[in-house]
Motif scaffolding. Structure first.
Motif, PDB file in Angstrom:
ATOM      1  N   TYR A   1      33.378  92.945 -32.346  1.00  0.00           N
ATOM      2  CA  TYR A   1      33.632  91.514 -32.518  1.00  0.00           C
ATOM      3  C   TYR A   1      34.570  91.402 -33.717  1.00  0.00           C
ATOM      4  CZ  TYR A   1      29.319  91.617 -29.838  1.00  0.00           C
ATOM      5  OH  TYR A   1      28.360  91.900 -28.901  1.00  0.00           O
ATOM      6  N   ILE A   2      35.880  91.245 -33.453  1.00  0.00           N
ATOM      7  CA  ILE A   2      36.913  91.403 -34.474  1.00  0.00           C
ATOM      8  C   ILE A   2      37.716  90.117 -34.622  1.00  0.00           C
ATOM      9  CG2 ILE A   2      38.943  92.726 -35.171  1.00  0.00           C
ATOM     10  CD1 ILE A   2      36.393  94.336 -35.140  1.00  0.00           C
ATOM     11  N   LEU A   3      37.839  89.615 -35.841  1.00  0.00           N
ATOM     12  CA  LEU A   3      38.773  88.541 -36.138  1.00  0.00           C
ATOM     13  C   LEU A   3      40.171  89.136 -36.237  1.00  0.00           C
ATOM     14  CD1 LEU A   3      36.757  86.560 -38.843  1.00  0.00           C
ATOM     15  CD2 LEU A   3      37.088  85.939 -36.438  1.00  0.00           C
ATOM     16  N   THR A   4      41.140  88.561 -35.543  1.00  0.00           N
ATOM     17  CA  THR A   4      42.471  89.153 -35.463  1.00  0.00           C
ATOM     18  C   THR A   4      43.546  88.179 -35.941  1.00  0.00           C
ATOM     19  OG1 THR A   4      42.813  88.402 -33.182  1.00  0.00           O
ATOM     20  CG2 THR A   4      41.770  90.560 -33.491  1.00  0.00           C
ATOM     21  N   GLY A   5      44.656  88.761 -36.351  1.00  0.00           N
ATOM     22  CA  GLY A   5      45.852  88.005 -36.666  1.00  0.00           C
ATOM     23  C   GLY A   5      47.059  88.739 -36.124  1.00  0.00           C
ATOM     24  N   ASN A   6      47.959  88.040 -35.417  1.00  0.00           N
ATOM     25  CA  ASN A   6      49.135  88.649 -34.810  1.00  0.00           C
ATOM     26  C   ASN A   6      50.392  87.924 -35.273  1.00  0.00           C
ATOM     27  OD1 ASN A   6      47.545  90.376 -33.069  1.00  0.00           O
ATOM     28  ND2 ASN A   6      47.114  88.554 -31.854  1.00  0.00           N
ATOM     29  N   TYR A   7      51.462  88.705 -35.462  1.00  0.00           N
ATOM     30  CA  TYR A   7      52.740  88.122 -35.845  1.00  0.00           C
ATOM     31  C   TYR A   7      53.809  88.566 -34.855  1.00  0.00           C
ATOM     32  CZ  TYR A   7      56.882  86.877 -38.508  1.00  0.00           C
ATOM     33  OH  TYR A   7      58.086  86.342 -38.892  1.00  0.00           O
ATOM     34  N   MET A   8      54.440  87.590 -34.191  1.00  0.00           N
ATOM     35  CA  MET A   8      55.521  87.866 -33.251  1.00  0.00           C
ATOM     36  C   MET A   8      56.819  88.093 -34.029  1.00  0.00           C
ATOM     37  SD  MET A   8      54.253  87.688 -30.165  1.00  0.00           S
ATOM     38  CE  MET A   8      52.727  87.105 -29.405  1.00  0.00           C
ATOM     39  N   LEU A   9      57.497  89.195 -33.739  1.00  0.00           N
ATOM     40  CA  LEU A   9      58.719  89.539 -34.461  1.00  0.00           C
ATOM     41  C   LEU A   9      59.961  88.886 -33.868  1.00  0.00           C
ATOM     42  CD1 LEU A   9      58.003  93.349 -34.978  1.00  0.00           C
ATOM     43  CD2 LEU A   9      57.588  91.470 -36.571  1.00  0.00           C
ATOM     44  N   SER A  10      59.800  88.172 -32.759  1.00  0.00           N
ATOM     45  CA  SER A  10      60.937  87.521 -32.114  1.00  0.00           C
ATOM     46  C   SER A  10      60.458  86.264 -31.411  1.00  0.00           C
ATOM     47  CB  SER A  10      61.586  88.474 -31.100  1.00  0.00           C
ATOM     48  OG  SER A  10      62.522  87.801 -30.289  1.00  0.00           O
ATOM     49  N   ASP A  11      61.375  85.316 -31.234  1.00  0.00           N
ATOM     50  CA  ASP A  11      61.041  84.127 -30.445  1.00  0.00           C
ATOM     51  C   ASP A  11      61.811  84.105 -29.127  1.00  0.00           C
ATOM     52  OD1 ASP A  11      63.555  83.644 -31.396  1.00  0.00           O
ATOM     53  OD2 ASP A  11      63.081  81.766 -32.416  1.00  0.00           O
ATOM     54  N   GLU A  12      62.325  85.263 -28.730  1.00  0.00           N
ATOM     55  CA  GLU A  12      63.031  85.379 -27.456  1.00  0.00           C
ATOM     56  C   GLU A  12      62.039  85.695 -26.340  1.00  0.00           C
ATOM     57  OE1 GLU A  12      66.148  84.585 -27.337  1.00  0.00           O
ATOM     58  OE2 GLU A  12      66.324  84.370 -29.523  1.00  0.00           O
ATOM     59  N   GLY A  13      62.561  86.013 -25.139  1.00  0.00           N
ATOM     60  CA  GLY A  13      61.693  86.322 -24.006  1.00  0.00           C
ATOM     61  C   GLY A  13      60.905  87.597 -24.196  1.00  0.00           C
ATOM     62  N   PHE A  14      61.539  88.620 -24.811  1.00  0.00           N
ATOM     63  CA  PHE A  14      60.869  89.874 -25.133  1.00  0.00           C
ATOM     64  C   PHE A  14      60.399  89.787 -26.573  1.00  0.00           C
ATOM     65  CE2 PHE A  14      60.911  94.216 -26.809  1.00  0.00           C
ATOM     66  CZ  PHE A  14      60.100  94.855 -25.886  1.00  0.00           C
ATOM     67  N   ARG A  15      59.066  89.857 -26.799  1.00  0.00           N
ATOM     68  CA  ARG A  15      58.509  89.533 -28.100  1.00  0.00           C
ATOM     69  C   ARG A  15      57.643  90.669 -28.647  1.00  0.00           C
ATOM     70  NH1 ARG A  15      56.264  83.624 -28.609  1.00  0.00           N
ATOM     71  NH2 ARG A  15      57.335  83.902 -30.613  1.00  0.00           N
ATOM     72  N   PRO A  16      58.211  91.584 -29.423  1.00  0.00           N
ATOM     73  CA  PRO A  16      57.381  92.589 -30.104  1.00  0.00           C
ATOM     74  C   PRO A  16      56.436  91.906 -31.104  1.00  0.00           C
ATOM     75  CG  PRO A  16      59.713  93.174 -30.182  1.00  0.00           C
ATOM     76  CD  PRO A  16      59.638  91.750 -29.726  1.00  0.00           C
ATOM     77  N   PHE A  17      55.288  92.530 -31.356  1.00  0.00           N
ATOM     78  CA  PHE A  17      54.346  91.955 -32.308  1.00  0.00           C
ATOM     79  C   PHE A  17      53.620  93.047 -33.062  1.00  0.00           C
ATOM     80  CE2 PHE A  17      51.887  92.312 -28.357  1.00  0.00           C
ATOM     81  CZ  PHE A  17      50.744  92.958 -28.790  1.00  0.00           C
ATOM     82  N   VAL A  18      53.081  92.671 -34.206  1.00  0.00           N
ATOM     83  CA  VAL A  18      52.179  93.526 -34.985  1.00  0.00           C
ATOM     84  C   VAL A  18      50.942  92.694 -35.295  1.00  0.00           C
ATOM     85  CG1 VAL A  18      54.012  94.950 -35.975  1.00  0.00           C
ATOM     86  CG2 VAL A  18      53.283  92.868 -37.163  1.00  0.00           C
ATOM     87  N   GLY A  19      49.829  93.371 -35.562  1.00  0.00           N
ATOM     88  CA  GLY A  19      48.608  92.627 -35.843  1.00  0.00           C
ATOM     89  C   GLY A  19      47.582  93.475 -36.577  1.00  0.00           C
ATOM     90  N   ILE A  20      46.631  92.788 -37.169  1.00  0.00           N
ATOM     91  CA  ILE A  20      45.516  93.445 -37.845  1.00  0.00           C
ATOM     92  C   ILE A  20      44.237  92.708 -37.481  1.00  0.00           C
ATOM     93  CG2 ILE A  20      46.870  94.344 -39.786  1.00  0.00           C
ATOM     94  CD1 ILE A  20      45.872  91.974 -41.444  1.00  0.00           C
ATOM     95  N   GLY A  21      43.100  93.342 -37.769  1.00  0.00           N
ATOM     96  CA  GLY A  21      41.817  92.714 -37.512  1.00  0.00           C
ATOM     97  C   GLY A  21      40.708  93.383 -38.294  1.00  0.00           C
ATOM     98  N   ALA A  22      39.587  92.708 -38.407  1.00  0.00           N
ATOM     99  CA  ALA A  22      38.418  93.266 -39.088  1.00  0.00           C
ATOM    100  C   ALA A  22      37.179  92.577 -38.546  1.00  0.00           C
ATOM    101  CB  ALA A  22      38.521  93.084 -40.607  1.00  0.00           C
ATOM    102  N   GLY A  23      36.074  93.336 -38.505  1.00  0.00           N
ATOM    103  CA  GLY A  23      34.841  92.752 -38.010  1.00  0.00           C
ATOM    104  C   GLY A  23      33.760  93.790 -37.800  1.00  0.00           C
ATOM    105  N   ILE A  24      32.868  93.504 -36.880  1.00  0.00           N
ATOM    106  CA  ILE A  24      31.678  94.323 -36.649  1.00  0.00           C
ATOM    107  C   ILE A  24      31.842  95.180 -35.392  1.00  0.00           C
ATOM    108  CG2 ILE A  24      29.193  94.297 -36.215  1.00  0.00           C
ATOM    109  CD1 ILE A  24      30.001  93.458 -39.043  1.00  0.00           C
ATOM    110  N   TYR A  25      31.543  96.466 -35.543  1.00  0.00           N
ATOM    111  CA  TYR A  25      31.522  97.408 -34.423  1.00  0.00           C
ATOM    112  C   TYR A  25      30.081  97.842 -34.177  1.00  0.00           C
ATOM    113  CZ  TYR A  25      36.599  97.960 -34.747  1.00  0.00           C
ATOM    114  OH  TYR A  25      37.965  97.747 -34.747  1.00  0.00           O
ATOM    115  N   GLY A  26      29.644  97.720 -32.940  1.00  0.00           N
ATOM    116  CA  GLY A  26      28.345  98.241 -32.539  1.00  0.00           C
ATOM    117  C   GLY A  26      28.526  99.591 -31.863  1.00  0.00           C
ATOM    118  N   ILE A  27      28.040 100.660 -32.487  1.00  0.00           N
ATOM    119  CA  ILE A  27      28.210 102.016 -31.976  1.00  0.00           C
ATOM    120  C   ILE A  27      26.912 102.470 -31.325  1.00  0.00           C
ATOM    121  CG2 ILE A  27      28.819 104.380 -32.552  1.00  0.00           C
ATOM    122  CD1 ILE A  27      31.055 102.350 -32.998  1.00  0.00           C
ATOM    123  N   ALA A  28      26.975 102.804 -30.047  1.00  0.00           N
ATOM    124  CA  ALA A  28      25.783 103.279 -29.349  1.00  0.00           C
ATOM    125  C   ALA A  28      25.429 104.676 -29.826  1.00  0.00           C
ATOM    126  CB  ALA A  28      26.017 103.277 -27.840  1.00  0.00           C
TER     127      ALA A  28
END
Length: 202
Positions: A88-115
């Motif tokens: 359950y991860i809070l995320t943030g993404n940044y689009m590097l372009s406003d054209e039709g082809f849109r590369p992006f980068v992002g980060i996130g942090a939160g809780i991982y449940g490991i079986a």
């Protein structure tokens, strides 16, 4: 005065049209491969996102991954059973372009449940073996991602940074240590394809 009024009306329509062009809410649905250390598996994710503007999204990634991962038992690598991991991860993404082809980068942090996962440990002296397991746990972790979006199609690569799990295993008498350094490497990469429902431009 007439020209000034006409200019104001034209600017109002232009701003309104631009505001209507951007739709902030979207939901991403993705499937892909999960790649832990020495193992593999599959994953499924759903991520509601809200666009602060046309280039910045914030969201909540809900992901389930089923994978087998390597264990280190007394310094030797061993394969664990296929088990699930949930996040359950809070995320943030940044689009590097406003054209039709849109590369992006992002980060996130939160809780991982490991079986939990099972394994077999062998003692170094008598050669006896015993079955053991690493218990399930919920831990805090982080995520980094890169990818691109074109239209509503999304392709991304993520890496989930999750603390390792550790355990000590005893023999049937509960006295002699069979594995003094039993470790599960929980971090994994994800290669995902998916699509956004909603969002985009009108």
């Amino acid at each position: 005065m007439k020209h000034f009024f006409a200019l104001c009306v034209a600017l109002t329509f232009a701003v309104t049209a631009q505001a209507q062009e951007f739709k902030p809410f979207k939901v991403n649905v993705s499937i892909g491969g999960a790649i832990p250390s020495g193992g593999g598996g599959v994953l499924f994710a759903i991520e509601p996102k809200y666009g602060i503007n046309d280039q910045i999204d914030v969201g909540l990634r809900l992901e389930s991954a089923l994978m087998a991962r390597d264990l280190t038992v007394n310094g030797n690598t061993s394969s664990g059973n296929a088990q699930g991991a949930f996040s359950y991860i809070l995320t943030g993404n940044y689009m590097l372009s406003d054209e039709g082809f849109r590369p992006f980068v992002g980060i996130g942090a939160g809780i991982y449940g490991i079986a939990g996962t099972g394994f077999t440990a062998t003692s170094g002296t008598g050669g006896s073996t015993t079955n053991g397991n690493i218990n399930a746990a919920s831990v805090f972790g982080g995520m980094g991602r890169v990818g691109f979006k074109t239209g509503h199609f999304v392709l991304g690569v993520e890496y989930n940074f999750i603390p390792n799990s550790n355990s000590i295993v005893y023999d049937s008498n509960g006295t002699n240590k069979i594995g003094t350094s039993v470790q599960s490497k929980n971090s994994y990469a994800g290669i995902k394809i998916g699509f956004d429902i909603g969002g985009g431009r009108r």
